[in-house]
Design an enzyme around this catalytic site. Structure first.
Site, PDB file in Angstrom:
ATOM      1  N   HIS A 113       3.706  -1.178   3.768  1.00 54.82           N
ATOM      2  CA  HIS A 113       3.079   0.128   3.526  1.00 54.82           C
ATOM      3  C   HIS A 113       4.214   1.119   3.272  1.00 54.82           C
ATOM      4  CE1 HIS A 113      -0.030   3.257   3.986  1.00 54.82           C
ATOM      5  NE2 HIS A 113       0.836   3.940   4.716  1.00 54.82           N
ATOM      6  N   ASP A 160      -1.259  14.349  16.436  1.00 52.50           N
ATOM      7  CA  ASP A 160      -0.202  14.987  17.223  1.00 52.50           C
ATOM      8  C   ASP A 160      -0.774  16.142  18.035  1.00 52.50           C
ATOM      9  OD1 ASP A 160       2.103  13.504  16.736  1.00 52.50           O
ATOM     10  OD2 ASP A 160       2.296  14.369  14.726  1.00 52.50           O
ATOM     11  N   TYR A 167       3.667   1.301  16.993  1.00 54.80           N
ATOM     12  CA  TYR A 167       4.988   1.918  17.169  1.00 54.80           C
ATOM     13  C   TYR A 167       6.037   0.897  17.627  1.00 54.80           C
ATOM     14  CZ  TYR A 167       2.374   6.163  16.594  1.00 54.80           C
ATOM     15  OH  TYR A 167       1.578   7.139  16.063  1.00 54.80           O
ATOM     16  N   GLU A 202       1.305   5.521   0.797  1.00 57.12           N
ATOM     17  CA  GLU A 202       0.760   6.678   1.512  1.00 57.12           C
ATOM     18  C   GLU A 202       1.189   7.973   0.827  1.00 57.12           C
ATOM     19  OE1 GLU A 202       0.776   6.527   5.820  1.00 57.12           O
ATOM     20  OE2 GLU A 202       1.562   8.573   5.859  1.00 57.12           O
ATOM     21  N   SER A 252       0.874  -1.181   0.000  1.00 54.69           N
ATOM     22  CA  SER A 252       0.000   0.000   0.000  1.00 54.69           C
ATOM     23  C   SER A 252       0.906   1.224   0.000  1.00 54.69           C
ATOM     24  CB  SER A 252      -0.929  -0.023   1.210  1.00 54.69           C
ATOM     25  OG  SER A 252      -0.196  -0.179   2.399  1.00 54.69           O
ATOM     26  N   TYR A 289      -3.769  13.361   6.878  1.00 53.42           N
ATOM     27  CA  TYR A 289      -4.719  14.368   7.338  1.00 53.42           C
ATOM     28  C   TYR A 289      -3.960  15.324   8.242  1.00 53.42           C
ATOM     29  CZ  TYR A 289      -9.147  15.745   9.686  1.00 53.42           C
ATOM     30  OH  TYR A 289     -10.233  16.405  10.193  1.00 53.42           O
ATOM     31  N   PHE A 336      12.865  14.724  10.621  1.00 49.21           N
ATOM     32  CA  PHE A 336      11.428  14.488  10.691  1.00 49.21           C
ATOM     33  C   PHE A 336      11.106  13.215  11.478  1.00 49.21           C
ATOM     34  CE2 PHE A 336       7.853  12.401   8.365  1.00 49.21           C
ATOM     35  CZ  PHE A 336       6.840  13.261   8.766  1.00 49.21           C
ATOM     36  N   HIS A 350      -6.959   9.170   6.073  1.00 45.08           N
ATOM     37  CA  HIS A 350      -6.509   9.328   7.452  1.00 45.08           C
ATOM     38  C   HIS A 350      -7.416  10.355   8.131  1.00 45.08           C
ATOM     39  CE1 HIS A 350      -2.113   7.824   6.974  1.00 45.08           C
ATOM     40  NE2 HIS A 350      -2.859   7.355   5.990  1.00 45.08           N
ATOM     41  N   GLN A 369       4.784   2.969  12.537  1.00 47.01           N
ATOM     42  CA  GLN A 369       5.649   4.122  12.357  1.00 47.01           C
ATOM     43  C   GLN A 369       6.897   3.620  11.622  1.00 47.01           C
ATOM     44  OE1 GLN A 369       6.225   7.093  11.837  1.00 47.01           O
ATOM     45  NE2 GLN A 369       5.663   7.968  13.828  1.00 47.01           N
ATOM     46  N   ASP A 391       1.797   1.222  25.623  1.00 50.88           N
ATOM     47  CA  ASP A 391       1.584   1.412  24.187  1.00 50.88           C
ATOM     48  C   ASP A 391       0.733   0.267  23.609  1.00 50.88           C
ATOM     49  OD1 ASP A 391       2.219   3.359  22.338  1.00 50.88           O
ATOM     50  OD2 ASP A 391       3.684   2.082  21.358  1.00 50.88           O
TER      51      ASP A 391
HETATM   52  P1  FAD Z   1      -2.461   6.383  19.751  1.00 44.97           P
HETATM   53  O1  FAD Z   1      -2.190   5.082  19.118  1.00 44.97           O
HETATM   54  O2  FAD Z   1      -3.796   6.656  20.247  1.00 44.97           O
HETATM   55  O3  FAD Z   1      -1.481   6.584  20.958  1.00 44.97           O
HETATM   56  C1  FAD Z   1      -0.082   6.361  20.811  1.00 44.97           C
HETATM   57  C2  FAD Z   1       0.543   6.224  22.171  1.00 44.97           C
HETATM   58  O4  FAD Z   1       0.614   7.461  22.831  1.00 44.97           O
HETATM   59  C3  FAD Z   1      -0.262   5.324  23.064  1.00 44.97           C
HETATM   60  O5  FAD Z   1       0.268   4.080  23.076  1.00 44.97           O
HETATM   61  C4  FAD Z   1      -0.234   5.948  24.427  1.00 44.97           C
HETATM   62  O6  FAD Z   1       0.629   5.206  25.245  1.00 44.97           O
HETATM   63  C5  FAD Z   1       0.282   7.322  24.197  1.00 44.97           C
HETATM   64  N1  FAD Z   1      -0.747   8.294  24.497  1.00 44.97           N
HETATM   65  C6  FAD Z   1      -1.845   8.554  23.769  1.00 44.97           C
HETATM   66  N2  FAD Z   1      -2.561   9.534  24.330  1.00 44.97           N
HETATM   67  C7  FAD Z   1      -1.876   9.905  25.421  1.00 44.97           C
HETATM   68  C8  FAD Z   1      -2.079  10.873  26.411  1.00 44.97           C
HETATM   69  N3  FAD Z   1      -3.132  11.689  26.377  1.00 44.97           N
HETATM   70  N4  FAD Z   1      -1.149  10.979  27.394  1.00 44.97           N
HETATM   71  C9  FAD Z   1      -0.072  10.163  27.425  1.00 44.97           C
HETATM   72  N5  FAD Z   1       0.175   9.238  26.498  1.00 44.97           N
HETATM   73  C10 FAD Z   1      -0.712   9.098  25.529  1.00 44.97           C
HETATM   74  N6  FAD Z   1      -0.699  12.282  12.205  1.00 44.97           N
HETATM   75  C11 FAD Z   1      -1.501  13.187  11.579  1.00 44.97           C
HETATM   76  O7  FAD Z   1      -1.695  14.295  12.104  1.00 44.97           O
HETATM   77  N7  FAD Z   1      -2.098  12.908  10.372  1.00 44.97           N
HETATM   78  C12 FAD Z   1      -1.945  11.710   9.763  1.00 44.97           C
HETATM   79  O8  FAD Z   1      -2.495  11.480   8.678  1.00 44.97           O
HETATM   80  C13 FAD Z   1      -1.133  10.714  10.395  1.00 44.97           C
HETATM   81  N8  FAD Z   1      -0.969   9.492   9.859  1.00 44.97           N
HETATM   82  C14 FAD Z   1      -0.239   8.538  10.528  1.00 44.97           C
HETATM   83  C15 FAD Z   1      -0.151   7.251   9.973  1.00 44.97           C
HETATM   84  C16 FAD Z   1       0.600   6.266  10.640  1.00 44.97           C
HETATM   85  C17 FAD Z   1       0.659   4.888  10.036  1.00 44.97           C
HETATM   86  C18 FAD Z   1       1.274   6.573  11.850  1.00 44.97           C
HETATM   87  C19 FAD Z   1       2.112   5.533  12.535  1.00 44.97           C
HETATM   88  C20 FAD Z   1       1.183   7.850  12.404  1.00 44.97           C
HETATM   89  C21 FAD Z   1       0.419   8.837  11.761  1.00 44.97           C
HETATM   90  N9  FAD Z   1       0.276  10.124  12.295  1.00 44.97           N
HETATM   91  C22 FAD Z   1      -0.513  11.054  11.651  1.00 44.97           C
HETATM   92  C23 FAD Z   1       0.999  10.499  13.508  1.00 44.97           C
HETATM   93  C24 FAD Z   1       0.131  10.316  14.772  1.00 44.97           C
HETATM   94  O9  FAD Z   1      -0.965  11.207  14.724  1.00 44.97           O
HETATM   95  C25 FAD Z   1       0.986  10.647  15.970  1.00 44.97           C
HETATM   96  O10 FAD Z   1       2.009   9.707  16.148  1.00 44.97           O
HETATM   97  C26 FAD Z   1       0.237  10.893  17.265  1.00 44.97           C
HETATM   98  O11 FAD Z   1       1.109  11.483  18.200  1.00 44.97           O
HETATM   99  C27 FAD Z   1      -0.373   9.662  17.890  1.00 44.97           C
HETATM  100  O12 FAD Z   1      -1.536   9.263  17.226  1.00 44.97           O
HETATM  101  P2  FAD Z   1      -1.911   7.705  17.281  1.00 44.97           P
HETATM  102  O13 FAD Z   1      -3.236   7.476  16.722  1.00 44.97           O
HETATM  103  O14 FAD Z   1      -0.790   6.941  16.741  1.00 44.97           O
HETATM  104  O15 FAD Z   1      -1.972   7.557  18.854  1.00 44.97           O
END
Ligand code: FAD
Length: 301
Positions: free
Chosen positions: A273, A112, A152, A20, A18, A52, A223, A80, A183, A165
């Site tokens: 991916h 983020d 991750y 991205e 796939s 996104y 990055f 996304h 990641q 995690d």
């Molecule tokens: P989650 O899987 O929900 O959480 C990740 C980890 O962070 C958890 O295991 C948890 O331990 C910790 N955590 C979560 N919330 C908290 C909290 N409130 N306090 C303390 N710890 C916490 N970003 C974008 O903006 N747009 C995108 O399109 C995008 N695409 C992505 C695609 C992939 C395949 C990946 C791997 C990342 C992408 N990201 C994107 C980045 C992602 O948004 C960031 O890494 C973000 O910080 C975490 O989102 P997540 O859904 O991975 O988090």
């Protein structure tokens, strides 16, 4: 599945891939993205995803890119979506709009921190507070939408431990996610150790490795390091002295990424991916080395 499989059954099987993309900001970037899409589409990826970002205009660009992919290609797009900066109702509307135009795959993320990586994370007061809440909401309203999530191998930088995690990953799977995309990582051992931890917790969904060819090593290193990926010294050494030599950098980047995917494939990983950075050349070459050929070549053979 991304589990080691017997060599005999693997030999006949072509890896699933796939791609991205990120939504283009300018007309020139849009043109270049479409050249990339048209070059990679014949490799028949399982899906292509579009990231996104923060801010309304970026988000609109994700939607229009997805809509154009649906309209002009045979590709299956995955949109996304994050929990950041929007109330639940707004996010639900975005999902409904995607569903209406035919999107059946969402990559659901927490997102983020609005102030950037390293700043405190908060969502909209009326927003989805976690990625698993978002996954559950999508699946509740649209059970026919496939939901992928993140994973991750080096743990998320905000996560206190691997266990925490993997608890998050578990919650996303329990909410209905059926695939995790990792990641970017450069040390395959990290991926396999992570896979062991995930499987030990009874999580059985595919954990698809996210592969990023380093077109511009210095930029990419800054990055990915911010996002918690370790860049090993041996990798930095391969690009040492090439700052002014883009051609050689490109060859080195393709060789490194091809080596990584071929080693993963040899150990039974059969789904990849690619973070394309909206460029086709390296990804096309790496897929070729994985044995993947454009559909027309496959038919002719
Ligand atoms: P989650 O899987 O929900 O959480 C990740 C980890 O962070 C958890 O295991 C948890 O331990 C910790 N955590 C979560 N919330 C908290 C909290 N409130 N306090 C303390 N710890 C916490 N970003 C974008 O903006 N747009 C995108 O399109 C995008 N695409 C992505 C695609 C992939 C395949 C990946 C791997 C990342 C992408 N990201 C994107 C980045 C992602 O948004 C960031 O890494 C973000 O910080 C975490 O989102 P997540 O859904 O991975 O988090």
């Amino acid at each position: 599945m991304n589990e080691p499989t017997p060599a005999a059954s693997r030999a006949a099987k072509q890896p699933a891939i796939s791609f991205e993309f990120f939504p283009p900001k300018t007309e020139e970037m849009e043109k270049s993205l479409w050249e990339t899409i048209n070059r990679l589409a014949p490799l028949t990826p399982s899906f292509v995803s579009v990231t996104y970002g923060a801010g309304g205009s970026t988000r609109e660009r994700t939607h229009s890119t997805i809509a154009r992919i649906l309209k002009e290609t045979e590709l299956l797009p995955a949109a996304h979506l994050t929990c950041v900066g929007a109330a639940r109702g707004e996010i639900d509307d975005i999902v409904a709009r995607y569903h209406e135009i035919g999107v059946r795959h969402i990559v659901a993320l927490r997102g983020d921190p609005p102030g950037g990586i390293g700043t405190p994370f908060f969502t909209h007061p009326d927003g989805y507070q976690t990625s698993s809440e978002l996954v559950a909401a999508i699946k509740k309203r649209f059970p026919d939408v496939e939901v992928s999530v993140s994973a991750y191998p080096e743990k998320h930088p905000e996560s206190p431990s691997f266990d925490a995690d993997i608890d998050t990953l578990r919650a996303k799977v329990d909410a209905g996610a059926t695939r995790a995309i990792t990641q970017v990582f450069f040390d395959n051992d990290l991926y396999f150790r992570f896979l062991d931890r995930v499987r030990a917790r009874g999580i059985e969904i595919p954990i698809v490795p996210g592969i990023m060819p380093m077109h511009n090593f210095k930029q990419a290193r800054a990055f990915v390091t911010r996002a918690g990926t370790t860049v090993p010294e041996w990798l930095a050494e391969k690009f040492n002295g090439l700052d002014d030599d883009a051609e050689t950098r490109k060859l080195v980047a393709a060789t490194v990424a091809a080596g990584q995917v071929q080693k993963l494939n040899k150990h039974g990983v059969d789904t990849f991916h690619f973070y394309t950075m909206n460029r086709a050349d390296l990804v096309f070459a790496i897929c070729h080395l994985l044995g993947i050929r454009p559909a027309s070549v496959q038919k002719a053979a």
